[in-house]
Scaffold this motif. Sequence first.
Motif, PDB file in Angstrom:
ATOM      1  N   HIS A   1      13.882  28.534  -1.771  1.00  0.00           N
ATOM      2  CA  HIS A   1      13.080  29.214  -3.024  1.00  0.00           C
ATOM      3  C   HIS A   1      13.259  27.972  -3.755  1.00  0.00           C
ATOM      4  O   HIS A   1      12.472  28.073  -5.176  1.00  0.00           O
ATOM      5  CB  HIS A   1      13.584  30.952  -3.416  1.00  0.00           C
TER       6      HIS A   1
ATOM      7  N   TRP B   1      17.332  38.041  -2.729  1.00  0.00           N
ATOM      8  CA  TRP B   1      17.164  37.962  -1.081  1.00  0.00           C
ATOM      9  C   TRP B   1      17.649  38.229   0.311  1.00  0.00           C
ATOM     10  O   TRP B   1      17.269  39.257   0.742  1.00  0.00           O
ATOM     11  CB  TRP B   1      16.935  36.426  -1.312  1.00  0.00           C
TER      12      TRP B   1
ATOM     13  N   VAL C   1      10.950  40.275   4.245  1.00  0.00           N
ATOM     14  CA  VAL C   1      10.885  39.021   4.632  1.00  0.00           C
ATOM     15  C   VAL C   1      10.904  38.037   6.202  1.00  0.00           C
ATOM     16  O   VAL C   1      11.749  38.701   6.631  1.00  0.00           O
ATOM     17  CB  VAL C   1      12.096  38.432   3.683  1.00  0.00           C
TER      18      VAL C   1
ATOM     19  N   PHE D   1       9.399  30.490   4.040  1.00  0.00           N
ATOM     20  CA  PHE D   1      10.027  32.379   4.046  1.00  0.00           C
ATOM     21  C   PHE D   1       8.207  32.615   3.773  1.00  0.00           C
ATOM     22  O   PHE D   1       8.204  31.747   3.080  1.00  0.00           O
ATOM     23  CB  PHE D   1      10.890  32.286   3.511  1.00  0.00           C
TER      24      PHE D   1
ATOM     25  N   GLY E   1       7.651  36.718   2.074  1.00  0.00           N
ATOM     26  CA  GLY E   1       7.719  37.864   0.912  1.00  0.00           C
ATOM     27  C   GLY E   1       6.665  38.723   1.187  1.00  0.00           C
ATOM     28  O   GLY E   1       5.562  38.771   0.389  1.00  0.00           O
TER      29      GLY E   1
END
Length: 175
Positions: free
Chosen positions: A24, A53, A64, A76, A78
Amino acid sequence: MSSSSSYEVRPAKLSEAQAIADLHVSASQAAYHDLIPAEHLNKMPLAKRVTMWREAIEFGDPQVQVALDGGRIVGFVGFDRSRDKGTKNTVGEIWSIYVDDGYWNQGVGLALWDAAREALVEEGCTTVTVWIPLRNERALRFFDLAGFKRELNTAKTVPMGDIKIEEMRLKRALD
């Protein structure tokens, strides 16, 4: 835009919270380096981001999923129901989607989008939204190609670190 990806996409595991937080940070630095001064990026301490997370993975808020290449997390997503006030419970939202910049334009984002779309459809969502900074041309292009349409009357100013940026909501039907 459909995926025939060789990347494995699956729900994230609690043990992967650190790797997701690290990705991230690095992916947002790469994505926003021309949009936001470096001193304003990633103000959240890494430990707090890992906790965020970990809680998302544990409680499914948001759901996720990760994309793997040879067992390494390279992206990833979400997603869950829309967080926007007044939306129907059939509206989903991509809360975040990040890909390692070494994997940009290689189908990882598409594989993540496909997985999120399928999961949202399974939950009964009929439409999906995403909020994108107006100057993030890469993200706008990706979501345009994925069939999202810009909702011009939704532009808003949001804080990011010590500065504010303009975002716009994009929306599409889930087929």
